[in-house]
Design a protein around this motif. Structure first.
Motif, mmCIF file in Angstrom:
data_model
loop_
_atom_site.group_PDB
_atom_site.id
_atom_site.type_symbol
_atom_site.label_atom_id
_atom_site.label_comp_id
_atom_site.label_asym_id
_atom_site.label_seq_id
_atom_site.Cartn_x
_atom_site.Cartn_y
_atom_site.Cartn_z
ATOM 1 N N ASP A 68 -6.300 -2.601 7.399
ATOM 2 C CA ASP A 68 -7.185 -1.788 6.699
ATOM 3 C C ASP A 68 -7.172 -1.665 5.170
ATOM 4 O O ASP A 68 -8.028 -1.502 4.486
ATOM 5 C CB ASP A 68 -7.308 -0.370 7.294
ATOM 6 C CG ASP A 68 -8.259 0.588 6.697
ATOM 7 O OD1 ASP A 68 -9.259 0.211 6.296
ATOM 8 O OD2 ASP A 68 -8.001 1.722 6.557
ATOM 9 N N TRP A 69 -5.792 -1.956 4.538
ATOM 10 C CA TRP A 69 -5.663 -1.481 3.183
ATOM 11 C C TRP A 69 -5.059 -2.802 2.582
ATOM 12 O O TRP A 69 -5.422 -3.020 1.361
ATOM 13 C CB TRP A 69 -4.512 -0.610 3.398
ATOM 14 C CG TRP A 69 -4.854 0.930 3.317
ATOM 15 C CD1 TRP A 69 -5.147 1.648 4.431
ATOM 16 C CD2 TRP A 69 -5.426 1.754 2.150
ATOM 17 N NE1 TRP A 69 -5.807 2.721 4.144
ATOM 18 C CE2 TRP A 69 -5.642 3.078 3.012
ATOM 19 C CE3 TRP A 69 -5.187 1.723 0.947
ATOM 20 C CZ2 TRP A 69 -6.128 4.136 2.409
ATOM 21 C CZ3 TRP A 69 -5.659 2.909 0.064
ATOM 22 C CH2 TRP A 69 -6.231 3.966 0.978
ATOM 23 N N GLY A 70 -4.053 -3.552 3.317
ATOM 24 C CA GLY A 70 -3.634 -4.920 2.589
ATOM 25 C C GLY A 70 -2.472 -4.515 1.432
ATOM 26 O O GLY A 70 -1.717 -5.172 0.858
ATOM 27 N N PHE A 71 -2.024 -3.065 1.482
ATOM 28 C CA PHE A 71 -1.319 -2.328 0.446
ATOM 29 C C PHE A 71 -0.555 -1.527 1.240
ATOM 30 O O PHE A 71 -1.197 -0.706 1.709
ATOM 31 C CB PHE A 71 -2.007 -1.954 -0.763
ATOM 32 C CG PHE A 71 -1.719 -2.863 -1.849
ATOM 33 C CD1 PHE A 71 -0.742 -2.495 -2.858
ATOM 34 C CD2 PHE A 71 -2.762 -3.601 -2.177
ATOM 35 C CE1 PHE A 71 -0.619 -3.281 -3.812
ATOM 36 C CE2 PHE A 71 -2.521 -4.473 -3.330
ATOM 37 C CZ PHE A 71 -1.580 -4.205 -4.348
ATOM 38 N N PHE A 72 0.905 -1.206 0.901
ATOM 39 C CA PHE A 72 1.575 -0.265 1.698
ATOM 40 C C PHE A 72 2.738 0.298 0.655
ATOM 41 O O PHE A 72 3.184 -0.613 0.058
ATOM 42 C CB PHE A 72 1.758 -0.261 3.135
ATOM 43 C CG PHE A 72 2.540 -1.373 3.364
ATOM 44 C CD1 PHE A 72 4.023 -1.391 3.563
ATOM 45 C CD2 PHE A 72 1.921 -2.441 3.854
ATOM 46 C CE1 PHE A 72 4.611 -2.228 4.117
ATOM 47 C CE2 PHE A 72 2.646 -3.563 4.157
ATOM 48 C CZ PHE A 72 4.127 -3.382 4.333
ATOM 49 N N GLN A 73 3.355 1.562 0.847
ATOM 50 C CA GLN A 73 4.672 1.916 0.171
ATOM 51 C C GLN A 73 5.670 1.638 1.260
ATOM 52 O O GLN A 73 5.490 2.310 2.330
ATOM 53 C CB GLN A 73 4.412 2.937 -0.461
ATOM 54 C CG GLN A 73 3.408 3.282 -1.442
ATOM 55 C CD GLN A 73 3.700 4.068 -2.660
ATOM 56 O OE1 GLN A 73 4.818 4.110 -3.307
ATOM 57 N NE2 GLN A 73 2.737 5.003 -3.043
ATOM 58 N N LEU A 74 6.718 1.212 1.045
ATOM 59 C CA LEU A 74 7.848 0.962 2.134
ATOM 60 C C LEU A 74 8.923 1.848 1.816
ATOM 61 O O LEU A 74 9.756 1.490 0.733
ATOM 62 C CB LEU A 74 8.241 -0.452 2.119
ATOM 63 C CG LEU A 74 9.080 -0.719 3.156
ATOM 64 C CD1 LEU A 74 8.376 -0.795 4.499
ATOM 65 C CD2 LEU A 74 9.813 -2.121 3.142
#
Ligand SMILES: O=C(O)CCC(=O)C(=O)O
Ligand SMILES: [Fe+2]
Length: 346
Positions: A68-74
């Protein structure tokens, strides 16, 4: 592969005070783009510690976020604080060195590595408001120490530790992502034996007319998976979502992770790379460090046969060297590179 030499923006700002914007840096198109007000959206957060404990719920969440995003914070990643802090201070101190000292690590003809800029392919092209230091970091035999700063004193040993720690996280995330796609974890891991990592250190000087320039042109990353660290408190990263730019509010200590073009190609479009850009602050400098992870230079880049077995392939298959040559020989412009890798359906 090379990028045409351009002046240092940092040196230009030091000489002029930052209120002069030469025409080559003026980007009127950026000012009309819609930016979602801060606070309205936040990219999802994934807990690395939970993934490591084989937490099914967290890996299911990761799958949803990748689609859904292709981006996240880990968050909760395993890179020790002293390595993270050491890397931040090494990079800040490198860019504080006198211009002449930094020039000792400048890019050379027909090479991408070093201090300079990338993707400049013509003399009339618009330029980004940034200087960068770009280095091959893994596998270690790919390093060209000629471009690795020996000042500050700990730069090399810190980057060595940082690069190994970040590569380890990327490999582990790739294994979980493969599982989430119903693949054997080795499907991607096999292509990443001697996988390549390069690190791009971005320095965005302030610009009093910040809305007239762009720090990093809209682009998607060409790799499998990128891990970005924000070095100081100044924000600037924005991602394209539903046609608008969404500012990323970095969570303290987290890595910002994003899917790259090779992942989109491997999965025949199941996970997509996302367009992003960096804007500049009017008063303060901004720094970031992006670590790019790609398969081995000997791997073939095309849809994985496990995925494409029962569907039409949507992307071309090329060898990795050719893929890199194509990527670095054009101007960065949104996802236009990936569009050229698409097979046209009749
Ligand atoms: O400066 C940033 O936060 C983003 C950098 C980036 O997109 C890149 O290095 O590819
Ligand atoms: Fe990027």
């Amino acid at each position: 592969m090379e990028s045409l030499p351009v002046p240092s923006v940092q040196a230009m700002v030091a000489a002029t005070g930052g209120d002069v914007v030469p025409p080559r840096y003026l980007r009127p198109e950026a000012a009309v783009d819609m930016v979602i007000g801060s606070g309205e959206a936040q990219i999802p957060i994934i807990d690395y510690g939970k993934l490591q404990m084989d937490n099914g719920e967290e890996s299911a969440r990761l799958h949803g976020v990748c689609q859904d995003w292709g981006f996240f914070q880990l968050i909760n990643h395993s890179v020790p604080d002293d390595v993270v802090e050491g890397m931040k201070s090494s990079i800040q101190r490198f860019f504080q060195l006198p211009a002449e000292t930094k020039k000792g690590f400048a890019q050379e003809r027909r090479q991408l590595e070093g201090y300079g800029q990338l993707f400049v392919v013509s003399e009339d092209q618009k330029l980004d408001w940034a200087d960068i230091l770009y280095l091959n970091t893994q596998p270690p035999e790919d390093r060209n120490m000629r471009f690795w700063p020996d000042q500050p004193a700990k730069f090399r040993s810190t980057l060595d530790k940082y690069s190994a720690a970040v590569k380890h996280i990327a490999d582990s995330l790739l294994a979980t992502m493969a599982k989430n796609l119903g693949l054997e974890p080795e499907t991607i891991a096999d292509k990443c034996v001697s996988g390549i990592q390069s690190v791009r250190m971005n320095y965005y000087p302030p610009c009093l007319q910040a809305d007239k320039v762009v720090g990093f042109s809209p682009h998607s990353d060409s790799d499998l998976l990128t891990l970005v660290m924000q070095v100081n408190h100044v924000q600037g990263l924005q991602i394209k979502r539903n046609g608008s730019w969404v500012p990323v509010k970095p969570v303290e200590g987290a890595f910002i992770v994003n899917i790259g073009d090779i992942f989109e190609i491997f999965t025949n479009g199941r996970y997509r790379s996302i367009e992003h850009r960096a804007v500049v602050d009017p008063k303060e400098e901004r720094l970031s460090v992006a670590a790019f992870h790609s398969p081995s230079i000997h791997a073939v880049i095309g849809p994985l046969k496990e995925i494409a077995a029962c569907e039409d392939e949507a992307y071309k298959t090329v060898d990795h060297e050719e893929f890199m040559r194509l990527f670095f020989s054009a101007k960065l412009e949104g996802k236009s590179f990936l569009d050229r890798m698409k097979l046209k359906r009749s």
